[in-house]
Design an enzyme around this catalytic site. Sequence first.
Site, mmCIF file in Angstrom:
data_model
loop_
_atom_site.group_PDB
_atom_site.id
_atom_site.type_symbol
_atom_site.label_atom_id
_atom_site.label_comp_id
_atom_site.label_asym_id
_atom_site.label_seq_id
_atom_site.Cartn_x
_atom_site.Cartn_y
_atom_site.Cartn_z
ATOM 1 N N LYS A 1 -8.908 -2.500 1.151
ATOM 2 C CA LYS A 1 -7.944 -2.993 2.125
ATOM 3 C C LYS A 1 -6.854 -1.944 2.306
ATOM 4 C CE LYS A 1 -6.952 -6.426 3.863
ATOM 5 N NZ LYS A 1 -6.441 -7.671 3.281
ATOM 6 N N HIS A 2 -6.635 -1.523 3.531
ATOM 7 C CA HIS A 2 -5.565 -0.583 3.858
ATOM 8 C C HIS A 2 -5.609 0.673 2.990
ATOM 9 C CE1 HIS A 2 -3.825 -3.184 6.847
ATOM 10 N NE2 HIS A 2 -3.850 -4.198 5.988
ATOM 11 N N ASN B 1 1.783 6.001 -6.049
ATOM 12 C CA ASN B 1 1.452 5.879 -7.452
ATOM 13 C C ASN B 1 0.453 4.744 -7.665
ATOM 14 O OD1 ASN B 1 3.153 7.892 -8.618
ATOM 15 N ND2 ASN B 1 4.907 6.515 -8.520
ATOM 16 N N HIS C 1 -3.393 10.659 -1.356
ATOM 17 C CA HIS C 1 -2.571 10.286 -0.204
ATOM 18 C C HIS C 1 -3.336 10.603 1.084
ATOM 19 C CE1 HIS C 1 1.086 9.421 -2.442
ATOM 20 N NE2 HIS C 1 0.854 10.509 -3.152
#
Length: 392
Positions: A67-68, A231, A392
């Site tokens: 999810k996301h 994180n 990221h």
Amino acid sequence: MNEIALKYGCNPNQKPSRIFMENGGELPVTVLSGKPGYINFLDALNGWQLVKELKEATGLPAATSFKHVSPAGAAVGLPLSDTLKRIYWVDDQGDLSPLACAYARARGADRMSSFGDFIALSDPCDTATAKLIRREVSDGVIAPGYEPEALEILRAKKNGNYNVIQIDSSYVPEAIERKQVFGVTFEQGRQDFHIGEELLENIVTKNKEIPDSARTDMIISLIVLKYTQSNSVCYVKDGQAIGIGAGQQSRIHCTRLAGQKADNWWKRQSPQVLGLQFVDGIKRADRDNAIDLYIGDEYEDVLADGAWQKIFKVKPEVFTREQQRAWLDQLKDVTLGSDAFFPFGDNIERARKSGVQYVAEPGGSIRDDHVIETADKYGMVIAFTGMRLFHH
């Protein structure tokens, strides 16, 4: 096919949108059903890498619920106990294949976060797994193949609009990856670092005993973190993530968030939750939400007069803090992985409350001595991996 046009990007105003191969080659994915969007493909491609590595590391079929652009759950295909079958709502499905067990675990760890997930499977989707997917609220699935009956089941989901993607399992991306932010191109070597048991050799605590099952869980935690927005920390037990904290600015907040999810996973197995009597016909999402509220601080939302009658046949007793703590104290031998070093011993203190015994983290903090001292206080084991896993 070299490119696929998308309806829009992250948001409806972000047009045009597409995925394509800059080198002019063929895309490694084929859309078999539906029309996946920008975020769907981000989840699919990250999820596929995760399950591919889990399968390579453990030899077991693997699944993840994304999810996301972070996993809500991930697991390998170990058999399910009767209790796990009940809390994952699959006790009516008979014998499950290893791949179906993996998805039941990945979806069931944090059902609230997995609502509307994108699924990744390490192996060709079989009928047993497709039947589980059919009844969940999900955006789509990516796998290296599909059994004919499984594909028929999935193509019928959402009136034919369910996203089904097949990926070429032999595809290897280029060594350099690029992306743009605000018109500026970023370039870096692809994160292809191999995660294996060699990362667990530097045990820095007095207790140096790590059973094979915990070693597997430590590897699973690190692979999950490799594809989780930083994180991030990951609690793992018996081959599945039971609490994932992603994208937090503070590591202790991340540890608390993931720890709360792990606690909820365990509390769902308590007699108090297993004994809940739901009204007939309640929707799966409403049932999950009711359990989440019942075991949390806002339990009055589902136990108040006029509210509980819509959910339960019989009004449940309050699951008190004391009862919850007594139940949580029975959770043992949990593994915790961290994508970067723990700067303070407070992370270990919090992890211990969720049954953590084994920890894998890079090390390298100026307060490593305090972190180790805290772990030694509880007889825990810490392995310094020496490798940061930011994503990221």
